[in-house]
Structures are given as C-alpha cells and as structure tokens.
Design a protein around this motif. Structure first.
Motif, mmCIF file in Angstrom:
data_model
loop_
_atom_site.group_PDB
_atom_site.id
_atom_site.type_symbol
_atom_site.label_atom_id
_atom_site.label_comp_id
_atom_site.label_asym_id
_atom_site.label_seq_id
_atom_site.Cartn_x
_atom_site.Cartn_y
_atom_site.Cartn_z
ATOM 1 N N UNK A 149 -70.213 55.216 -1.081
ATOM 2 C CA UNK A 149 -70.462 56.650 -1.250
ATOM 3 C C UNK A 149 -70.583 57.342 0.104
ATOM 4 N N UNK A 150 -71.118 56.600 1.076
ATOM 5 C CA UNK A 150 -71.263 57.184 2.414
ATOM 6 C C UNK A 150 -69.879 57.455 3.026
ATOM 7 N N UNK A 151 -68.910 56.588 2.729
ATOM 8 C CA UNK A 151 -67.540 56.810 3.201
ATOM 9 C C UNK A 151 -67.001 58.159 2.698
ATOM 10 N N UNK A 152 -67.238 58.424 1.408
ATOM 11 C CA UNK A 152 -66.765 59.697 0.839
ATOM 12 C C UNK A 152 -67.530 60.880 1.426
ATOM 13 N N UNK A 153 -68.801 60.667 1.740
ATOM 14 C CA UNK A 153 -69.572 61.742 2.390
ATOM 15 C C UNK A 153 -68.966 62.071 3.747
ATOM 16 N N UNK A 154 -68.564 61.018 4.468
ATOM 17 C CA UNK A 154 -67.955 61.245 5.796
ATOM 18 C C UNK A 154 -66.671 62.055 5.641
ATOM 19 N N UNK A 155 -65.900 61.697 4.623
ATOM 20 C CA UNK A 155 -64.643 62.395 4.374
ATOM 21 C C UNK A 155 -64.922 63.865 4.049
ATOM 22 N N UNK A 156 -65.951 64.097 3.217
ATOM 23 C CA UNK A 156 -66.303 65.482 2.867
ATOM 24 C C UNK A 156 -66.752 66.243 4.104
ATOM 25 N N UNK A 157 -67.509 65.562 4.975
ATOM 26 C CA UNK A 157 -68.018 66.194 6.190
ATOM 27 C C UNK A 157 -66.860 66.741 7.036
ATOM 28 N N UNK A 158 -65.745 65.991 7.029
ATOM 29 C CA UNK A 158 -64.589 66.453 7.813
ATOM 30 C C UNK A 158 -63.799 67.544 7.092
ATOM 31 N N UNK A 159 -63.884 67.580 5.771
ATOM 32 C CA UNK A 159 -63.021 68.487 5.005
ATOM 33 C C UNK A 159 -63.665 69.821 4.628
ATOM 34 N N UNK A 160 -64.998 69.839 4.464
ATOM 35 C CA UNK A 160 -65.649 71.054 3.973
ATOM 36 C C UNK A 160 -65.841 72.088 5.076
ATOM 37 N N UNK A 161 -65.852 73.369 4.694
ATOM 38 C CA UNK A 161 -66.183 74.404 5.680
ATOM 39 C C UNK A 161 -67.539 74.096 6.338
ATOM 40 N N UNK A 162 -67.664 74.366 7.641
ATOM 41 C CA UNK A 162 -68.888 74.001 8.377
ATOM 42 C C UNK A 162 -70.053 74.954 8.033
ATOM 43 N N UNK A 163 -71.182 74.710 8.664
ATOM 44 C CA UNK A 163 -72.419 75.515 8.502
ATOM 45 C C UNK A 163 -73.303 75.031 7.367
ATOM 46 N N UNK A 164 -74.505 74.521 7.750
ATOM 47 C CA UNK A 164 -75.478 74.048 6.761
ATOM 48 C C UNK A 164 -75.427 72.539 6.590
ATOM 49 N N UNK A 165 -76.323 72.033 5.727
ATOM 50 C CA UNK A 165 -76.332 70.590 5.443
ATOM 51 C C UNK A 165 -75.116 70.265 4.589
ATOM 52 N N UNK A 166 -74.794 68.982 4.499
ATOM 53 C CA UNK A 166 -73.606 68.594 3.743
ATOM 54 C C UNK A 166 -73.725 69.038 2.282
ATOM 55 N N UNK A 167 -74.957 68.899 1.720
ATOM 56 C CA UNK A 167 -75.128 69.289 0.324
ATOM 57 C C UNK A 167 -74.939 70.807 0.151
ATOM 58 N N UNK A 168 -75.471 71.562 1.094
ATOM 59 C CA UNK A 168 -75.293 73.032 1.025
ATOM 60 C C UNK A 168 -73.820 73.406 1.144
ATOM 61 N N UNK A 169 -73.134 72.696 2.025
ATOM 62 C CA UNK A 169 -71.711 72.992 2.222
ATOM 63 C C UNK A 169 -70.902 72.674 0.956
ATOM 64 N N UNK A 170 -71.250 71.534 0.321
ATOM 65 C CA UNK A 170 -70.539 71.165 -0.908
ATOM 66 C C UNK A 170 -70.832 72.176 -2.019
ATOM 67 N N UNK A 171 -72.101 72.544 -2.124
ATOM 68 C CA UNK A 171 -72.478 73.532 -3.143
ATOM 69 C C UNK A 171 -71.764 74.857 -2.922
ATOM 70 N N UNK A 172 -71.722 75.268 -1.657
ATOM 71 C CA UNK A 172 -71.053 76.525 -1.304
ATOM 72 C C UNK A 172 -69.576 76.482 -1.686
ATOM 73 N N UNK A 173 -68.967 75.333 -1.393
ATOM 74 C CA UNK A 173 -67.549 75.153 -1.725
ATOM 75 C C UNK A 173 -67.340 75.242 -3.240
ATOM 76 N N UNK A 174 -68.208 74.510 -3.976
ATOM 77 C CA UNK A 174 -68.067 74.506 -5.436
ATOM 78 C C UNK A 174 -68.181 75.926 -5.992
ATOM 79 N N UNK A 175 -69.144 76.684 -5.473
ATOM 80 C CA UNK A 175 -69.325 78.071 -5.945
ATOM 81 C C UNK A 175 -68.094 78.918 -5.634
ATOM 82 N N UNK A 176 -67.500 78.662 -4.462
ATOM 83 C CA UNK A 176 -66.377 79.508 -4.028
ATOM 84 C C UNK A 176 -65.126 79.300 -4.879
ATOM 85 N N UNK A 177 -65.059 78.184 -5.610
ATOM 86 C CA UNK A 177 -63.860 77.974 -6.442
ATOM 87 C C UNK A 177 -64.175 78.076 -7.941
#
Ligand SMILES: [Zn+2]
Length: 409
Positions: A117-145
């Motif tokens: 799971x940590x491998x996928x987190x690393x992948x998300x870290x590189x792919x998601x828009x920056x700013x905030x914790x990884x969870x905040x960034x993922x949540x922000x992304x989910x909301x935006x789509x």
C-alpha cells in the motif's frame, strides 16, 4: 415421476431457501417456481440439525453421480460445501476467516503486507496536485472530479445504452434483456444488482455516496454490461433454459460462485474496452457531457487504479475485525493510515464487513479479479470471459484452466 437429476437440483434449491429463512439475504436472487419459495416461507425456520443432515446427504449423493457433466457436478459440490459451512456458522461454531473463506468461496485469502500500500501512496504522491497532506490532496482530487446527482441521472441512459450495445456485440445474449436503475439511500455498498429472471434486473445505486465523473461507467459495467446482469442473463439462457440445470435458478451470496461473479464484474470494463478505447470514450463522450473537459483522462484513470489497489486493504481490516478482535478505533486508524480513507469511509468499510453475510465477502473481489487476470495474461481473454459468463465455474476450475494453459505454452 421426478427424474433423478431434477430431484437433486430441486433439493439443492429447497435447502438454499430453507437456510435463507435463518439468514435473510442468503439467497441473493431466485427466479424459480413461486410455489417453492412460498413453501419455504411457510415452513419457516426448520431445525438447523435437520437442514444439516439433508445438506450432508445431498453432498454424498452428488459426489457419487458419475453420469453428470463433470463441470456441473464440481460446481454443485462446491456450492453444497459452502452451505455446510454456512450451517456450521449458523449453529454458532467459531472458525478462522481463512477456514471460512476456503469453505465458502474456494479461495485462500492472506494478509497483505503494508509495503504494497505504501508503494501506491508513493505513486499517488507523485501524481496528485501538490499542497497539503497526502490524504488532503487525495480528498481534494476526489472532490474535484465529483459530479452532482442530476448529472449522474442525465448521463445514465447514454452510458447504459452504449455499454449495452458494445456488450451485446461482443458476447451475444438474449436481445430482450433490460434492467431498471433505482437510486437508494442508507446502504454500505455503492451499487447492487438484483437479478429478477427472464433477462431482467433491478440495479440500485447508492445516492448517498459521491459519484465521480468516471464512476458511472465503472458502475454500469460492473452491475450491468458485461458484469452481473449479463452473466445472469447468459446463465439463465444457457444453463437453465437450454440445459435444465435448475441449481442456477438461484444465486447464493456466500458461495464459490461469488468469486466468479465479482471476478467478471471487476474485470468487465477492461474486457469490453482496451485502455485506449476507454480513454477515448471518457475524453470524447463522458467528460464533455459532464461539462468537465478540463480534466486529464490519463490522470483520472491512473489515480482510480491506485485507489482500487489500496481498497485491498479492506481484506486486512477483515482479519483485524474478525480474527484479531481489534477495536473499531484501531481499524479506523489503520485504514486512514494505509488506504488514506476518511473516518467516514473507514466506518463504512467496517459496516460493510460486519454483517453475518459479509464477514469474508470482501475477499471475493480481489480473489476473483486476480484469478481472472492471471488467466487472461496467458490465455484468450474474450474466449474465457464468455465461458465464465455461461458455464458453471468454480475458482478451482479457473486454477485448472491456468495450469492447462501454462502447460500448453
Ligand atoms: Zn459486484
């Protein structure tokens, strides 16, 4: 006079309906004679010892049949084996989750190392828009789509019509099939297919959960074309109507069949379309209709795949809940840490796997998907997908196909 064949498959149905009286929802769909289900309701809760004795007797008789098609017999033996485990659980026996999953689903689930799971987190870290914790960034992304429910409703006829046309072209099944879609509330799942028989289904979509712009296509492929609804249409057409295999007049929620059904459903979309075709479909048809052409399709699909892999953490959560007896709070924290879920999502995961029918169900998705992917990686995807849609198949049968296809290489 009832033929021997009919006597056995009818006894199977009566026993399933009998167990359903103790465990409502156990029979997931039934489209046989109404007298049989009415008789089961009138009889009510038969003593578990009586049901157990009859199921054991049926298991013995079916295993001795040597004039039956081997695949049919193997399927029924495994379905009956699952019934025996359900009856043990109903009688109050405690078994480990692995033992339960082996008997109910013919699979052997295992704890997944957190490194996965940590491998996928690393992948998300590189792919998601920056700013905030990884969870905040993922949540922000989910909301935006996310799309509003009105957009989902507007997209629905187009998505259903298009996937239906493609699925019919590829797999040919009864032309008069159809399903209705209803929006419901207060459910732990995203969507559910209820097969009604005569090539009809009712699909429910949970309107409490946010729908992302690509989510409706995934949902309709999973539940409808060429997922659950398509499978049950083809099985009714071939197994029930052509072959008189009455055991397919119903489906059992805790049985090896579920692994096949969820394997078909979770790989339905990628069987229908190549990655490139799917990307084009989203770019040219879905995003414009949803008014979201500013989004990048590759990013949406990449993140979606990573999220799906991280969802496998729910298997570990099931071990924590049922075998390790961890507290709800510990499991919520664990899911938040490794799946990056919100507290609400983690609660929903625990709710999903807490019901008596759903303790180990969560493993069927990954086990089904992984097994089919292994098969498709060495054999013709369309040929085997079609066989899965219309033949009685167990996970053991797929492992056998994989073995044979590896040898023939
Ligand atoms: Zn499903």
């Amino acid at each position: 006079m009832i033929k021997e064949n009919d006597r056995l498959d009818q006894e199977f149905i009566r026993l399933a309906l009998g167990i359903n009286e103790h465990l409502p929802g156990y029979v997931d769909s039934y489209f046989g004679p109404a007298e049989w289900s009415q008789a089961a309701q009138q009889a009510g809760k038969l003593p578990l010892t009586e049901l157990t004795q009859r199921v054991d007797q049926l298991a013995g008789e079916v295993s001795k049949l040597d004039n039956w098609d081997a695949q049919r017999r193997d399927f029924l033996i495994h379905q009956i084996g699952a019934m025996q485990m359900t009856l043990r659980l109903l009688a109050g026996e405690t078994v480990s989750l692995i033992e339960e999953a082996q008997a109910l689903y013919n699979i052997q689930p295992a704890w997944k190392d957190e490194a996965y799971f940590i491998e996928y987190q690393k992948w998300l870290d590189e792919s998601l828009p920056k700013a905030g914790s990884l969870r905040e960034r993922l949540e922000g992304w989910q909301k935006s789509i996310e799309i509003p429910i009105e957009t989902t409703r507007e997209l629905l006829p187009f998505v259903v019509g298009t996937l239906r046309e493609w699925a019919h072209k590829k797999f040919r099944f009864p032309e008069d099939d159809s399903f209705m879609v209803e929006f419901v509330s207060d459910q732990p799942w995203m969507a559910y297919n209820h097969y009604l028989g005569e090539y009809k289904s009712r699909i429910e979509i949970n309107s409490d959960l946010p729908m992302q712009v690509h989510g409706l296509v995934i949902t309709i492929a999973h539940e409808g074309y060429p997922g659950h609804h398509t499978e049950l249409c083809l099985k009714e057409s071939r197994l029930v109507r052509q072959m008189d295999y009455h055991e397919h007049l119903l489906t059992l929620i805790n049985s090896p069949w579920c692994v096949i059904a969820e394997g078909i459903a979770t790989s339905a979309l990628e069987t229908l379309l190549t990655d490139e075709e799917l990307e084009d479909f989203y770019r040219e048809e879905i995003l414009p209709r949803a008014g979201m052409t500013h989004l990048d399709v590759k990013t949406i699909l990449g993140i979606s795949r990573a999220e799906r892999k991280m969802r496998e953490l729910w298997g570990n959560a099931a071990f924590m809940l049922h075998d390790q007896k961890k507290s709800k709070q510990e499991i919520v924290s664990y899911l938040q840490k490794y799946e990056l879920s919100t507290e609400q999502e983690a609660d929903r995961a625990i709710q999903f796997m807490s019901g008596p029918l759903d303790r180990s169900y969560i493993f069927t998705y990954t086990a089904g998907y992984d097994l089919l992917e292994e098969l498709f990686s060495i054999a013709d995807r369309n040929k085997y997908f079609r066989r899965l849609l219309e033949e009685p198949v167990t996970p053991g049968q797929i492992r056998e196909w994989i073995k044979n296809e590896s040898v023939s290489d």
